[in-house]
Design a protein around this motif. Structure first.
Motif, PDB file in Angstrom:
ATOM      1  N   ALA A   1       9.229   1.217  56.352  1.00 57.64           N
ATOM      2  CA  ALA A   1      10.549   1.840  56.503  1.00 57.64           C
ATOM      3  C   ALA A   1      10.410   3.098  57.338  1.00 57.64           C
ATOM      4  O   ALA A   1       9.299   3.592  57.580  1.00 57.64           O
ATOM      5  CB  ALA A   1      11.137   2.200  55.129  1.00 57.64           C
ATOM      6  N   TRP A   2      11.554   3.612  57.810  1.00 58.52           N
ATOM      7  CA  TRP A   2      11.548   4.926  58.457  1.00 58.52           C
ATOM      8  C   TRP A   2      12.678   5.775  57.910  1.00 58.52           C
ATOM      9  O   TRP A   2      13.671   5.274  57.399  1.00 58.52           O
ATOM     10  CB  TRP A   2      11.616   4.834  59.983  1.00 58.52           C
ATOM     11  CG  TRP A   2      12.692   3.976  60.608  1.00 58.52           C
ATOM     12  CD1 TRP A   2      12.524   2.739  61.143  1.00 58.52           C
ATOM     13  CD2 TRP A   2      14.087   4.301  60.798  1.00 58.52           C
ATOM     14  NE1 TRP A   2      13.721   2.261  61.645  1.00 58.52           N
ATOM     15  CE2 TRP A   2      14.692   3.206  61.454  1.00 58.52           C
ATOM     16  CE3 TRP A   2      14.870   5.409  60.489  1.00 58.52           C
ATOM     17  CZ2 TRP A   2      16.046   3.189  61.796  1.00 58.52           C
ATOM     18  CZ3 TRP A   2      16.221   5.407  60.825  1.00 58.52           C
ATOM     19  CH2 TRP A   2      16.795   4.304  61.467  1.00 58.52           C
ATOM     20  N   GLU A   3      12.459   7.088  58.014  1.00 56.58           N
ATOM     21  CA  GLU A   3      13.424   8.077  57.544  1.00 56.58           C
ATOM     22  C   GLU A   3      13.667   9.068  58.671  1.00 56.58           C
ATOM     23  O   GLU A   3      12.728   9.557  59.301  1.00 56.58           O
ATOM     24  CB  GLU A   3      12.883   8.801  56.308  1.00 56.58           C
ATOM     25  CG  GLU A   3      13.841   9.813  55.719  1.00 56.58           C
ATOM     26  CD  GLU A   3      13.298  10.451  54.440  1.00 56.58           C
ATOM     27  OE1 GLU A   3      14.094  11.036  53.688  1.00 56.58           O
ATOM     28  OE2 GLU A   3      12.067  10.346  54.199  1.00 56.58           O
TER      29      GLU A   3
ATOM     30  N   GLU B   1      19.388   9.034  58.013  1.00 56.54           N
ATOM     31  CA  GLU B   1      19.289   7.588  57.802  1.00 56.54           C
ATOM     32  C   GLU B   1      17.930   7.249  57.200  1.00 56.54           C
ATOM     33  O   GLU B   1      16.923   7.889  57.517  1.00 56.54           O
ATOM     34  CB  GLU B   1      19.449   6.809  59.119  1.00 56.54           C
ATOM     35  CG  GLU B   1      20.806   6.916  59.773  1.00 56.54           C
ATOM     36  CD  GLU B   1      20.955   5.973  60.953  1.00 56.54           C
ATOM     37  OE1 GLU B   1      20.423   4.838  60.871  1.00 56.54           O
ATOM     38  OE2 GLU B   1      21.594   6.363  61.944  1.00 56.54           O
ATOM     39  N   VAL B   2      17.912   6.235  56.353  1.00 54.77           N
ATOM     40  CA  VAL B   2      16.678   5.620  55.863  1.00 54.77           C
ATOM     41  C   VAL B   2      16.850   4.108  56.031  1.00 54.77           C
ATOM     42  O   VAL B   2      17.865   3.552  55.609  1.00 54.77           O
ATOM     43  CB  VAL B   2      16.411   5.956  54.386  1.00 54.77           C
ATOM     44  CG1 VAL B   2      15.144   5.251  53.906  1.00 54.77           C
ATOM     45  CG2 VAL B   2      16.297   7.458  54.174  1.00 54.77           C
ATOM     46  N   ARG B   3      15.880   3.487  56.677  1.00 54.14           N
ATOM     47  CA  ARG B   3      16.049   2.055  56.938  1.00 54.14           C
ATOM     48  C   ARG B   3      14.705   1.330  56.807  1.00 54.14           C
ATOM     49  O   ARG B   3      13.686   1.790  57.324  1.00 54.14           O
ATOM     50  CB  ARG B   3      16.619   1.824  58.336  1.00 54.14           C
ATOM     51  CG  ARG B   3      17.010   0.370  58.591  1.00 54.14           C
ATOM     52  CD  ARG B   3      17.576   0.162  59.972  1.00 54.14           C
ATOM     53  NE  ARG B   3      18.749   0.989  60.252  1.00 54.14           N
ATOM     54  CZ  ARG B   3      19.472   0.896  61.357  1.00 54.14           C
ATOM     55  NH1 ARG B   3      19.117   0.003  62.294  1.00 54.14           N
ATOM     56  NH2 ARG B   3      20.514   1.680  61.551  1.00 54.14           N
ATOM     57  N   ARG B   4      14.714   0.204  56.138  1.00 53.93           N
ATOM     58  CA  ARG B   4      13.525  -0.633  56.072  1.00 53.93           C
ATOM     59  C   ARG B   4      13.354  -1.394  57.383  1.00 53.93           C
ATOM     60  O   ARG B   4      14.321  -1.613  58.114  1.00 53.93           O
ATOM     61  CB  ARG B   4      13.621  -1.611  54.905  1.00 53.93           C
ATOM     62  CG  ARG B   4      13.640  -0.935  53.532  1.00 53.93           C
ATOM     63  CD  ARG B   4      13.604  -1.970  52.416  1.00 53.93           C
ATOM     64  NE  ARG B   4      12.367  -2.734  52.416  1.00 53.93           N
ATOM     65  CZ  ARG B   4      11.229  -2.343  51.843  1.00 53.93           C
ATOM     66  NH1 ARG B   4      11.179  -1.169  51.222  1.00 53.93           N
ATOM     67  NH2 ARG B   4      10.147  -3.100  51.883  1.00 53.93           N
ATOM     68  N   HIS B   5      12.123  -1.797  57.676  1.00 51.60           N
ATOM     69  CA  HIS B   5      11.884  -2.620  58.864  1.00 51.60           C
ATOM     70  C   HIS B   5      10.894  -3.730  58.513  1.00 51.60           C
ATOM     71  O   HIS B   5      10.363  -3.779  57.395  1.00 51.60           O
ATOM     72  CB  HIS B   5      11.394  -1.760  60.040  1.00 51.60           C
ATOM     73  CG  HIS B   5      10.080  -1.071  59.817  1.00 51.60           C
ATOM     74  ND1 HIS B   5       8.880  -1.723  59.867  1.00 51.60           N
ATOM     75  CD2 HIS B   5       9.791   0.235  59.537  1.00 51.60           C
ATOM     76  CE1 HIS B   5       7.890  -0.875  59.654  1.00 51.60           C
ATOM     77  NE2 HIS B   5       8.413   0.324  59.431  1.00 51.60           N
ATOM     78  N   ASP B   6      10.663  -4.624  59.463  1.00 52.42           N
ATOM     79  CA  ASP B   6       9.903  -5.841  59.168  1.00 52.42           C
ATOM     80  C   ASP B   6       8.410  -5.723  59.423  1.00 52.42           C
ATOM     81  O   ASP B   6       7.677  -6.708  59.320  1.00 52.42           O
ATOM     82  CB  ASP B   6      10.471  -7.017  59.965  1.00 52.42           C
ATOM     83  CG  ASP B   6      10.369  -6.803  61.484  1.00 52.42           C
ATOM     84  OD1 ASP B   6       9.762  -5.796  61.923  1.00 52.42           O
ATOM     85  OD2 ASP B   6      10.903  -7.650  62.235  1.00 52.42           O
TER      86      ASP B   6
ATOM     87  N   PRO C   1      15.478  -0.441  66.300  1.00 55.86           N
ATOM     88  CA  PRO C   1      16.599   0.173  65.571  1.00 55.86           C
ATOM     89  C   PRO C   1      16.492   1.695  65.472  1.00 55.86           C
ATOM     90  O   PRO C   1      17.512   2.387  65.474  1.00 55.86           O
ATOM     91  CB  PRO C   1      16.510  -0.478  64.188  1.00 55.86           C
ATOM     92  CG  PRO C   1      15.797  -1.767  64.419  1.00 55.86           C
ATOM     93  CD  PRO C   1      14.807  -1.472  65.504  1.00 55.86           C
ATOM     94  N   LEU C   2      15.265   2.211  65.389  1.00 58.67           N
ATOM     95  CA  LEU C   2      15.103   3.664  65.335  1.00 58.67           C
ATOM     96  C   LEU C   2      15.575   4.304  66.633  1.00 58.67           C
ATOM     97  O   LEU C   2      16.254   5.347  66.618  1.00 58.67           O
ATOM     98  CB  LEU C   2      13.645   4.019  65.065  1.00 58.67           C
ATOM     99  CG  LEU C   2      13.306   5.515  65.102  1.00 58.67           C
ATOM    100  CD1 LEU C   2      14.132   6.306  64.103  1.00 58.67           C
ATOM    101  CD2 LEU C   2      11.807   5.718  64.845  1.00 58.67           C
TER     102      LEU C   2
ATOM    103  N   ALA D   1      19.274   4.516  66.603  1.00 58.23           N
ATOM    104  CA  ALA D   1      19.747   5.589  65.715  1.00 58.23           C
ATOM    105  C   ALA D   1      19.539   6.952  66.355  1.00 58.23           C
ATOM    106  O   ALA D   1      20.423   7.822  66.294  1.00 58.23           O
ATOM    107  CB  ALA D   1      19.017   5.507  64.377  1.00 58.23           C
TER     108      ALA D   1
END
Length: 432
Positions: free
Chosen positions: A95-97, A111-116, A125-126, A129
């Motif tokens: 994930a990234w924050e 934003e906080v988002r999981r990734h694959d 996606p980062l 954002a």
């Protein structure tokens, strides 16, 4: 009072502006103007002029202190509501924050988002954002600091062995527009900030080709920088910081500066054969310490699925199970902690730090398997080390260290005479 080579009144004032801004940032915008004036050995009138100039340039804003005695309220300089911002990112394996950070260190998570676990899935996606927030916050953003869980080579090339990432071109995947290039060296910067990108696990830019790049750095180096500025390594001459997550990273900190080697990819302590193992590691070496410490090792020891940046929640359950009396979980934790303790002893014998700080799951290992950690640590020390062993300290910043360090790297680049003057010029030419 040090002038750092200033020879004219204008140069001295520019130098003192940066000193004042740096002091406000380092104290977390908590000290009064009178205290800052004394600490910086400024004349009261000089401090008043500097604060007024910085307020006019949207760099500082004063608020009355929460408590004060008789007379006029004491003022506390802090970030201006329209002042400079750093965008800071912590890219973990799963994930990234992303946060915006103001002068003084206050961070607001955006934003906080999981990734694959793939470079494209993480940084595509980062980048979207970041572009969105850069457009929204322009022209306040003075830089982007980005922490990643692996070595960072020239031009922002990243390797994360246990994810299979090789020479990942982070700036290209982010697709960010050009922004201000930080100065290579500025003696008005923080006393422990050299302007040298390799100080934070960021290789030196070659031939100016890094124009427009974010400040990409190793997550452990950034976490160590944060501990040196705002945590348990503050004021420590020689410290060792170790971060435990899926595997293990570490860096030596000297006078507040993480040492990352000539090319920015040193201090890979997790890839040293410190515990006598011989298993092959994804990095290409054999017997790496990180094969025995961290989430991947913990899950592997229990026969559970691991790798690919997955398993954080399962590892957290193992820690909870051990605390609830599960014997298998407790044994797996103890094995992890023993390997950590043995390796720490080897590094202490080599580097003689005053303090060893632990972050990430290192804090949990200390809490849940203290004896398993400390016995091999103490037993592995040379006799002369046992007389005055370094203190084992738990991170004051928890899991936020890498994010805070990414922020600090941006403000280190900005809080220079050149950086502040550029901000002031831009404000002077921007229509109201």
């Amino acid at each position: 009072m040090a002038t750092n080579g200033a020879t004219t009144s204008g140069e001295l004032r520019a130098h003192n502006r940066v000193r004042l801004l740096r002091a406000v940032h380092d104290c977390g915008a908590t000290l009064t103007r009178s205290r800052l004036t004394r600490d910086l050995e400024l004349a009261r009138g000089t401090a008043s002029v500097l604060v007024a100039e910085l307020a006019d340039s949207a760099l500082l804003h004063e608020e009355p202190a929460a408590e004060h005695g008789r007379g006029r309220p004491t003022q506390v300089p802090g970030p201006h509501p329209h002042g400079p911002l750093a965008l800071a990112v912590d890219v973990r394996e799963d994930a990234w924050e992303l946060a915006e950070c103001a002068l003084g260190g206050q961070a607001t998570v955006l934003e906080v988002r999981r990734h694959d676990g793939t470079p494209e899935g993480a940084f595509g996606p980062l980048g979207e954002a970041l572009r969105r927030h850069l457009d929204r916050l322009a022209p306040r953003v003075v830089g982007v600091g980005l922490a990643v869980a692996g070595p960072v080579r020239a031009e922002g090339l990243v390797d994360v062995a246990h994810l299979g990432w090789r020479s990942v071109d982070v700036p290209a995947l982010l697709g960010l527009p050009p922004h201000r290039v930080p100065p290579e060296r500025d003696e008005t910067a923080h006393p422990h900030a050299t302007g040298d990108r390799s100080a934070y696990g960021m290789p030196p830019a070659g031939g100016g080709a890094a124009h427009g790049m974010p400040l990409v750095g190793n997550d452990t180096a950034f976490a160590a920088l944060a501990e040196a500025r705002r945590g348990v390594l503050r004021g420590v001459g020689v410290g060792l910081h170790l971060h435990v997550d899926f595997d293990l990273g570490g860096v030596l900190v000297v006078d507040g500066r993480p040492l990352a080697g000539a090319g920015g990819i040193g201090a890979e302590f997790g890839h040293m054969p410190l515990t006598g193992g011989a298993e092959p590691c994804a990095c290409g070496a054999h017997g790496c310490w990180g094969r025995e410490v961290g989430t991947n090792a913990l899950l592997r020891g229990l026969g559970l699925a691991h790798g690919g940046g997955r398993g954080r929640e399962r590892a957290e359950r193992v820690f909870a199970d051990a605390g609830a009396g599960d014997a298998d979980a407790a044994r797996a934790l103890a094995a992890n902690a023993r390997a950590l303790g043995r390796g720490v002893a080897a590094l202490v014998n080599a580097h003689d730090p005053e303090v060893v700080s632990l972050s990430g799951f290192g804090v949990d290992l200390h809490a849940r398997a203290l004896t398993a950690l400390t016995e091999p640590f103490e037993g592995g020390l040379m006799t002369i080390r046992r007389e005055r062993p370094p203190r084992l300290a738990l991170s004051a910043l928890g899991w936020r260290g890498a994010l805070v360090g990414a922020m600090e790297s941006v403000f280190d680049a900005f809080l220079t005479v050149e950086g502040v003057q550029e901000w002031c010029r831009a404000r002077a030419t921007t229509p109201a």
